[in-house]
Design a protein around this motif. Sequence first.
Motif, PDB file in Angstrom:
ATOM      1  N   CYS A 113     -18.930  13.216  32.279  1.00  0.00           N
ATOM      2  CA  CYS A 113     -19.372  12.268  33.304  1.00  0.00           C
ATOM      3  C   CYS A 113     -19.341  12.855  34.709  1.00  0.00           C
ATOM      4  CB  CYS A 113     -18.495  11.019  33.273  1.00  0.00           C
ATOM      5  SG  CYS A 113     -18.570  10.112  31.712  1.00  0.00           S
TER       6      CYS A 113
ATOM      7  N   ASN B 203     -11.357  10.750  38.590  1.00  0.00           N
ATOM      8  CA  ASN B 203     -10.912  10.469  37.217  1.00  0.00           C
ATOM      9  C   ASN B 203     -12.073  10.435  36.236  1.00  0.00           C
ATOM     10  OD1 ASN B 203      -8.000  10.157  37.498  1.00  0.00           O
ATOM     11  ND2 ASN B 203      -8.469   8.351  38.735  1.00  0.00           N
ATOM     12  N   LEU B 204     -12.948  11.443  36.340  1.00  0.00           N
ATOM     13  CA  LEU B 204     -14.084  11.557  35.431  1.00  0.00           C
ATOM     14  C   LEU B 204     -13.860  12.701  34.450  1.00  0.00           C
ATOM     15  CD1 LEU B 204     -17.144  11.053  37.820  1.00  0.00           C
ATOM     16  CD2 LEU B 204     -16.100   9.386  36.281  1.00  0.00           C
ATOM     17  N   CYS B 205     -14.325  12.517  33.228  1.00  0.00           N
ATOM     18  CA  CYS B 205     -14.230  13.577  32.233  1.00  0.00           C
ATOM     19  C   CYS B 205     -15.330  14.602  32.469  1.00  0.00           C
ATOM     20  CB  CYS B 205     -14.335  12.991  30.831  1.00  0.00           C
ATOM     21  SG  CYS B 205     -15.955  12.272  30.461  1.00  0.00           S
TER      22      CYS B 205
ATOM     23  N   LEU C 284      -8.773  12.061  29.332  1.00  0.00           N
ATOM     24  CA  LEU C 284      -9.005  13.141  30.290  1.00  0.00           C
ATOM     25  C   LEU C 284      -8.198  14.365  29.910  1.00  0.00           C
ATOM     26  CD1 LEU C 284      -8.867  11.252  33.718  1.00  0.00           C
ATOM     27  CD2 LEU C 284     -10.894  11.974  32.459  1.00  0.00           C
TER      28      LEU C 284
ATOM     29  N   GLU D 160      -8.527  17.632  34.456  1.00  0.00           N
ATOM     30  CA  GLU D 160      -9.204  16.477  35.039  1.00  0.00           C
ATOM     31  C   GLU D 160      -8.185  15.435  35.490  1.00  0.00           C
ATOM     32  OE1 GLU D 160     -12.808  17.220  31.831  1.00  0.00           O
ATOM     33  OE2 GLU D 160     -11.331  15.619  31.531  1.00  0.00           O
TER      34      GLU D 160
ATOM     35  N   CYS E  11     -11.110   8.403  31.274  1.00  0.00           N
ATOM     36  CA  CYS E  11     -12.249   8.550  32.185  1.00  0.00           C
ATOM     37  C   CYS E  11     -12.624   7.191  32.776  1.00  0.00           C
ATOM     38  CB  CYS E  11     -13.435   9.153  31.445  1.00  0.00           C
ATOM     39  SG  CYS E  11     -14.946   9.280  32.441  1.00  0.00           S
TER      40      CYS E  11
END
Length: 320
Positions: free
Chosen positions: A113, A108-110, A97, A101, A90
């Motif tokens: 987030c 590239n956020l989990c 991830l 995702e 993330c």
Amino acid sequence: MLAEKLSTPIYYLMLSIMILNLFQRKHMATGEKKRFATLWLAGTLLILQIEIGLLAANKQPDWMLIPAFALYAVILFLLRKKIFVFRRTCASCGAPLASREFIGRDDNLCANCAPTPEGEEKPEEEKEEKPQPITIAPPEIDEENRHTLGKGTPREEIPRDTDGIDWDAWEFAEKAVLCYLFRGDEVLLIHKKTGLGRGLVNAPGGRIEAAEMPMDAAIREMQEETGITPKELKEVASLHFIFTDGYSLKGTVFFAYDHEGEARATDEADPFWTPVGEIPFDKMWEDDALWLPKVLEGKRVSGYFIFEDEAMVSQKIIES
């Protein structure tokens, strides 16, 4: 020959990447850049496949593979910003991830987030606490205006010059649309009541929802804000905004030339028609006066802007 042996695995690798691209289609609203990245990668492999096929067909010696792979490496280097957009962790908290995702979110956020669409809640299993990086505390956030931090970038690290930013690599927090509807010599604008830009004049528009295409978002936003359904939409510009509080936004602009329904006031906006020659730029975002006249002249533009609150601190416009 080594070229003949390499041809088959490269073909299957290219086929696998194209199959992956099909799975990415359901993430088009959040993973457009990554979907194109797999297409670019498949295209470079096709070039390599053609090179190796020619070497095998002409029974060239194995050492000829060296310049073939060297050319492929050069192509990868030139396209690195378009292809190498994937990461396993993330960008905000550093957590691993999930596969959806990894292949489906440009930011590239989990799950913890990533911004959650309005009206939805994250599943309980995605609400677990994850270690947060140490960053400079951001300014207080106005939730009503959605000034959320895009990438957790400390305020002090936000560039203040458009020339100092790699715009192709920047991961925008959100994507949005604007739609200018024309009726003869008039254009439909709104007095915005809520959200980012509240109190200013703008065109109808808003954020793109999950799994929504930009044109569909433009139609939906105009319906919600004005009661009108636009028709004959044409994409005319792309806009890129970074705010010094860490928020960032990538926008697509449409022109529409037909519609159904009559304009009416809503909770979000007060719509009004105005002559194109009398567009009130002094009551709009500062960037509008720079790029909109060019688009009205028939030019296609890409605009890049840095704002501190509602004040523009740097700008760059590219015509095509």
